[in-house]
Design a protein around this motif. Structure first.
Motif, PDB file in Angstrom:
ATOM      1  N   ASN A 271      37.669   8.314   7.618  1.00 62.61           N
ATOM      2  CA  ASN A 271      37.581   7.010   6.943  1.00 62.61           C
ATOM      3  C   ASN A 271      38.960   6.457   6.597  1.00 62.61           C
ATOM      4  N   THR A 272      40.022   7.257   6.778  1.00 59.77           N
ATOM      5  CA  THR A 272      41.392   6.769   6.632  1.00 59.77           C
ATOM      6  C   THR A 272      42.274   7.439   7.678  1.00 59.77           C
ATOM      7  N   VAL A 273      43.423   6.845   7.934  1.00 59.79           N
ATOM      8  CA  VAL A 273      44.376   7.419   8.882  1.00 59.79           C
ATOM      9  C   VAL A 273      44.860   8.786   8.416  1.00 59.79           C
TER      10      VAL A 273
ATOM     11  N   LEU B 202      41.009   0.014   8.240  1.00 58.67           N
ATOM     12  CA  LEU B 202      41.380  -1.398   8.322  1.00 58.67           C
ATOM     13  C   LEU B 202      40.171  -2.306   8.078  1.00 58.67           C
ATOM     14  N   ILE B 203      39.064  -2.000   8.753  1.00 57.65           N
ATOM     15  CA  ILE B 203      37.871  -2.833   8.601  1.00 57.65           C
ATOM     16  C   ILE B 203      37.202  -2.588   7.254  1.00 57.65           C
ATOM     17  N   GLY B 204      37.252  -1.360   6.797  1.00 58.86           N
ATOM     18  CA  GLY B 204      36.551  -1.008   5.568  1.00 58.86           C
ATOM     19  C   GLY B 204      37.240  -1.444   4.295  1.00 58.86           C
ATOM     20  N   GLN B 205      38.593  -1.365   4.263  1.00 60.73           N
ATOM     21  CA  GLN B 205      39.293  -1.724   3.033  1.00 60.73           C
ATOM     22  C   GLN B 205      40.542  -2.556   3.243  1.00 60.73           C
TER      23      GLN B 205
ATOM     24  N   VAL C 183      46.995  -4.930   5.003  1.00 61.08           N
ATOM     25  CA  VAL C 183      46.907  -5.870   6.124  1.00 61.08           C
ATOM     26  C   VAL C 183      46.211  -7.157   5.703  1.00 61.08           C
ATOM     27  N   ILE C 184      45.166  -7.024   4.886  1.00 58.96           N
ATOM     28  CA  ILE C 184      44.386  -8.188   4.462  1.00 58.96           C
ATOM     29  C   ILE C 184      44.412  -8.248   2.931  1.00 58.96           C
ATOM     30  N   GLU C 185      45.073  -9.233   2.378  1.00 61.44           N
ATOM     31  CA  GLU C 185      45.172  -9.384   0.938  1.00 61.44           C
ATOM     32  C   GLU C 185      43.814  -9.813   0.342  1.00 61.44           C
ATOM     33  N   ASP C 186      43.531  -9.320  -0.865  1.00 63.02           N
ATOM     34  CA  ASP C 186      42.309  -9.668  -1.602  1.00 63.02           C
ATOM     35  C   ASP C 186      41.053  -9.451  -0.758  1.00 63.02           C
ATOM     36  N   TYR C 187      41.070  -8.364   0.008  1.00 58.18           N
ATOM     37  CA  TYR C 187      39.938  -8.062   0.892  1.00 58.18           C
ATOM     38  C   TYR C 187      38.860  -7.324   0.102  1.00 58.18           C
ATOM     39  N   ARG C 188      37.632  -7.790   0.194  1.00 57.94           N
ATOM     40  CA  ARG C 188      36.538  -7.176  -0.555  1.00 57.94           C
ATOM     41  C   ARG C 188      35.994  -5.913   0.104  1.00 57.94           C
ATOM     42  N   GLY C 189      36.373  -5.689   1.337  1.00 60.02           N
ATOM     43  CA  GLY C 189      35.945  -4.487   2.031  1.00 60.02           C
ATOM     44  C   GLY C 189      34.656  -4.676   2.803  1.00 60.02           C
ATOM     45  N   PHE C 190      34.430  -3.762   3.737  1.00 62.32           N
ATOM     46  CA  PHE C 190      33.212  -3.760   4.545  1.00 62.32           C
ATOM     47  C   PHE C 190      32.686  -2.335   4.530  1.00 62.32           C
TER      48      PHE C 190
END
Length: 229
Positions: free
Chosen positions: A33-35, A151-154, A176-183
């Motif tokens: 789930n993470t690198v 990346l996609i998850g958080q 990579v994506i600021e203020d990302y709510r996650g998937f």
């Protein structure tokens, strides 16, 4: 030299344990789930493959056929135990995250398969290279899948890098994506299956394109040989 080149190609691409043999899927899907999680398990697997292949190749003439598999498992289990204790001592937080999947390396079919199919039949040098290439191939899939899911998850990469590289690595995390709510799906087991399926599909597409290119190039090569003759 061609033999070593073939070993490298087999381990990294043509016979990749995760993408072609589809072995070791349990830890691959569970911890990626993470690198950093994928890299941690991957490095442990590389060390196990290289050490077990080397020892089994070195002792292959002294191991009786009827006790072959039990001896292989004992050698692999001893190596994994050393790795587990070392991680517990020096990478304790990462060890807690990876949990049961460190000792379960013993039952990773790809490690036993390489011991039986390669190390028990070849000299030490090629066996060490085979273990290294198979381990790197497996680790590459762990890291790529972990990167996709993270990346996609958080929306980050290299999250919790300090678990492996120390406190100085806290700044390595890339948002990579600021203020990302996650998937959430990407971080759950179904996301691992979907991600691995996409990677396998991509490899198959690349293989087909390479094969088609070789087929198209074959008549040209044949014509060139005929003209030269």
């Amino acid at each position: 030299m061609n033999a070593y080149k073939q070993i490298i190609q087999e381990g990294l691409w043509k016979n990749n344990p995760a993408l072609v043999q589809l072995l070791g899927l349990c830890p691959l899907l569970a911890v990626t789930n993470t690198v950093i999680n994928g890299l941690g398990l991957g490095l442990a697997t590389i060390i196990t493959l290289v050490a077990s292949n080397g020892l089994i190749s070195l002792l292959r003439n002294q191991i009786p056929d009827e006790a072959r598999l039990p001896v292989f498992v004992m050698i692999i289990a001893s190596i994994v135990t050393i790795i587990e204790l070392s991680m517990n001592a020096w990478f304790h937080e990462l060890y807690l995250i990876l949990g049961i999947f460190i000792p379960l390396i013993v039952t990773n079919c790809s490690i036993i398969a390489r011991a039986e199919a390669f190390a028990a039949r070849n000299s030490v040098g090629p066996s060490l290279l085979d273990g290294l290439m198979m381990g790197i191939g497996f680790t590459a899939v762990l890291v790529v899948l972990g990167g996709m899911r993270e990346l996609i998850g958080q929306g980050t990469l290299l999250s919790q890098a300090y678990l492996m590289f120390g406190e100085a690595a806290r700044g390595l995390t890339i948002t990579v994506i600021e203020d990302y709510r996650g998937f959430l799906l990407a971080l759950l087991p179904p996301g691992a299956f979907i991600g691995l399926g996409l990677i396998v599909a991509l490899k198959n597409v690349i293989d087909v394109k390479l094969e088609n290119r070789q087929v198209k190039a074959a008549p040209i090569d044949a014509e060139a040989e005929t003209a030269a003759g």
